[in-house]
Design a protein around this motif. Structure first.
Motif, PDB file in Angstrom:
ATOM      1  N   ARG A 129     -55.950 -13.716 -37.839  1.00  0.00           N
ATOM      2  CA  ARG A 129     -55.274 -13.012 -36.749  1.00  0.00           C
ATOM      3  C   ARG A 129     -54.483 -11.821 -37.263  1.00  0.00           C
ATOM      4  NH1 ARG A 129     -50.576 -12.257 -34.629  1.00  0.00           N
ATOM      5  NH2 ARG A 129     -49.567 -13.543 -36.218  1.00  0.00           N
ATOM      6  N   VAL A 130     -53.734 -12.007 -38.349  1.00  0.00           N
ATOM      7  CA  VAL A 130     -52.900 -10.915 -38.855  1.00  0.00           C
ATOM      8  C   VAL A 130     -53.748  -9.772 -39.401  1.00  0.00           C
ATOM      9  CG1 VAL A 130     -50.988 -12.467 -39.371  1.00  0.00           C
ATOM     10  CG2 VAL A 130     -52.670 -11.964 -41.152  1.00  0.00           C
ATOM     11  N   ARG A 170     -56.564 -17.300 -29.168  1.00  0.00           N
ATOM     12  CA  ARG A 170     -55.353 -18.043 -28.806  1.00  0.00           C
ATOM     13  C   ARG A 170     -54.137 -17.124 -28.685  1.00  0.00           C
ATOM     14  NH1 ARG A 170     -57.491 -23.138 -29.758  1.00  0.00           N
ATOM     15  NH2 ARG A 170     -58.745 -23.349 -31.654  1.00  0.00           N
ATOM     16  N   THR A 171     -54.378 -15.816 -28.581  1.00  0.00           N
ATOM     17  CA  THR A 171     -53.276 -14.864 -28.465  1.00  0.00           C
ATOM     18  C   THR A 171     -52.532 -15.077 -27.156  1.00  0.00           C
ATOM     19  OG1 THR A 171     -54.549 -13.252 -29.726  1.00  0.00           O
ATOM     20  CG2 THR A 171     -52.651 -12.433 -28.498  1.00  0.00           C
ATOM     21  N   SER A 175     -53.678 -28.569 -39.597  1.00  0.00           N
ATOM     22  CA  SER A 175     -52.832 -27.516 -40.159  1.00  0.00           C
ATOM     23  C   SER A 175     -53.671 -26.490 -40.917  1.00  0.00           C
ATOM     24  CB  SER A 175     -51.771 -28.117 -41.082  1.00  0.00           C
ATOM     25  OG  SER A 175     -52.366 -28.742 -42.205  1.00  0.00           O
ATOM     26  N   SER A 186     -61.385 -15.758 -36.041  1.00  0.00           N
ATOM     27  CA  SER A 186     -61.454 -16.917 -36.928  1.00  0.00           C
ATOM     28  C   SER A 186     -62.871 -17.467 -36.859  1.00  0.00           C
ATOM     29  CB  SER A 186     -60.440 -17.973 -36.482  1.00  0.00           C
ATOM     30  OG  SER A 186     -60.542 -19.127 -37.287  1.00  0.00           O
ATOM     31  N   GLU A 210     -56.596 -19.586 -38.793  1.00  0.00           N
ATOM     32  CA  GLU A 210     -56.503 -18.719 -37.622  1.00  0.00           C
ATOM     33  C   GLU A 210     -55.403 -17.674 -37.783  1.00  0.00           C
ATOM     34  OE1 GLU A 210     -56.240 -21.167 -34.154  1.00  0.00           O
ATOM     35  OE2 GLU A 210     -58.310 -21.886 -34.348  1.00  0.00           O
ATOM     36  N   GLU A 211     -54.307 -18.061 -38.396  1.00  0.00           N
ATOM     37  CA  GLU A 211     -53.228 -17.100 -38.618  1.00  0.00           C
ATOM     38  C   GLU A 211     -53.650 -16.040 -39.630  1.00  0.00           C
ATOM     39  OE1 GLU A 211     -49.419 -15.258 -38.479  1.00  0.00           O
ATOM     40  OE2 GLU A 211     -50.607 -16.498 -37.107  1.00  0.00           O
ATOM     41  N   GLY A 252     -55.091 -24.128 -38.414  1.00  0.00           N
ATOM     42  CA  GLY A 252     -54.023 -23.235 -37.982  1.00  0.00           C
ATOM     43  C   GLY A 252     -53.753 -22.141 -38.998  1.00  0.00           C
ATOM     44  N   ALA A 253     -53.763 -22.499 -40.289  1.00  0.00           N
ATOM     45  CA  ALA A 253     -53.542 -21.507 -41.341  1.00  0.00           C
ATOM     46  C   ALA A 253     -54.678 -20.489 -41.373  1.00  0.00           C
ATOM     47  CB  ALA A 253     -53.408 -22.206 -42.690  1.00  0.00           C
TER      48      ALA A 253
END
Length: 272
Positions: free
Chosen positions: A76-77, A268-269, A66, A82, A72-73, A69-70
């Motif tokens: 990404r934004v 991962r888009t 997790s 990443s 990468e997000e 994942g946080a």
């Protein structure tokens, strides 16, 4: 060629641990925006340099999947890849997990260190072929001619480079060193002292002035300044393949503490 450090090893302090060195390297080049995620520190600087746009794995995290994942997000934004900066002291399980998640090495190199002693900084004379050359030290304000030269020699010509570079390079209380020949800059370096360790970076020589010993002059002067500011050792990051830089540091007694690696994640888009 054997090393020729100015101070005998018996008179110098012990080198720092790799973990302490990594923390000093992070502190010397802080991101413009930082976010803590348990033991990880996320840095964001609009993409200007890898060091200021990476995750530093300072301590462990509990939920690795997790947390990745946080991360990468968060990148990404902001329109950024990443990227993690790892060293040989990073948690091996976390690094292995990143590899399993598809992260690959995008750049690697060595973290070098040299302990300082009381006679460090007794610089060599300037080359006789350039009697008008001299070394200058200024700071913490970033000189405009130093910035112009450093950006040009590194091929950084975007308007955003000129806007972001001063904000990153001027953080803390850095010293900006340069060699001038006939009134024009021929080489630059930057020194920051963090947690009693001197970090030398931005060591660049104009292509037309290479091979004349200017980088060595700046490195020796940086060691002198670091010692005067209370540093026990000097550090540097040298990327793999930069053999000339590595030889310079080794001649002055620097030794490898360990490796660093930038691990960059896959895109991962979704396509739709």
């Amino acid at each position: 060629m054997p090393a020729d450090p100015a101070t005998p090893a018996s008179e110098r302090a012990s080198p720092p641990s790799l973990d302490r060195a990594a923390r000093a390297l992070r502190g010397s080049w802080p991101a413009l925006d930082e976010r803590r995620l348990a033991g990880w520190l996320l840095g964001f600087s609009e993409g200007f340099t890898r060091r200021a746009n990476s995750v530093w794995m300072l301590d462990a995290v509990e939920d690795l999947q997790s947390s990745v994942g946080a991360v990468e997000e968060a990148y990404r934004v902001r329109g950024l890849p990443s990227r993690f900066l790892t060293t040989d002291s990073s948690d091996v399980d976390e690094v292995a997990a990143l590899r399993a998640f598809g992260y690959v090495t995008s750049l690697s190199g060595g973290i070098l260190a040299r302990s300082l002693g009381p006679t460090d900084g007794r610089g060599q004379p300037l080359p006789a072929a350039h009697p008008s050359a001299f070394v200058s030290v200024s700071g913490p304000q970033l000189p405009s001619d130093w910035l112009d030269a450093w950006l040009a020699w590194n091929g950084r010509r975007l308007p955003s480079d000129r806007r972001l570079a001063p904000r990153i390079l001027s953080q803390g209380t850095p010293s900006f060193l340069s060699v001038s020949v006939d009134g024009s800059l021929a080489a630059t370096a930057r020194l920051s002292v963090v947690d009693g360790l001197g970090v030398v970076d931005c060591l660049v020589t104009d292509r037309a002035s290479r091979g004349r010993g200017y980088a060595r002059l700046l490195l020796e002067r940086a060691q002198h300044e670091a010692l005067a500011l209370g540093a026990s050792s000097c550090l540097a990051m040298v990327v793999d393949g930069n053999d000339a830089s590595l030889r310079l540091f080794e001649r002055l007694g620097y030794r490898r503490l360990g490796a660093f690696r930038y691990l960059e994640g896959p895109d991962r888009t979704s396509c739709c």
